[in-house]
Motif scaffolding. Sequence first.
Motif: not given
Length: 146
Positions: A93, A144, A84, A23, A14-15, A17-18, A140-142
């Motif tokens: 980041k 939420t 990314c 992306r 989760y942290e 990201g995709p 954050q991506y996406p």
Amino acid sequence: MSSVAGHMDARDIYEAGPPCVSRAVDGFVRIGMAGVAWGMFMGSYDAVKEGHLGASRALYVAKSITRNGLGWGCFAGAYLGLNCGVESVRNKKDWVNASISGAITGAFVSARTGNVTKMLGTSVLVSAIATAGDFLRPAQYPPTGI
């Protein structure tokens, strides 16, 4: 990262990201659809302005939709994929990722002109816009909202 024998748990995933490919595809689809809308409306407007009628008008609009949808989508997909990738390589980041990926994307998009001055100018412009956008977008991506 809390991993046992190289495995990531749900929090790590989760942290993180995709993945970068996700992306890039997400950007291609989302911004590509905006390009399709732009191509539909502006293509129709320009076709009328240039006097196209019937099948000629439909073909003009279809070309506009395709050109804008693919162009906008490829630009966004390339930028987000590069952003990314740079983030993964630097393992940070921050706004520098946007600057680097914006510069590369700008140079890539303008490379077909063959004019080094235009490439440099576009590269700097896209880098500046991407860097400014980085300060405006969610952390954050996406996004939420969680």
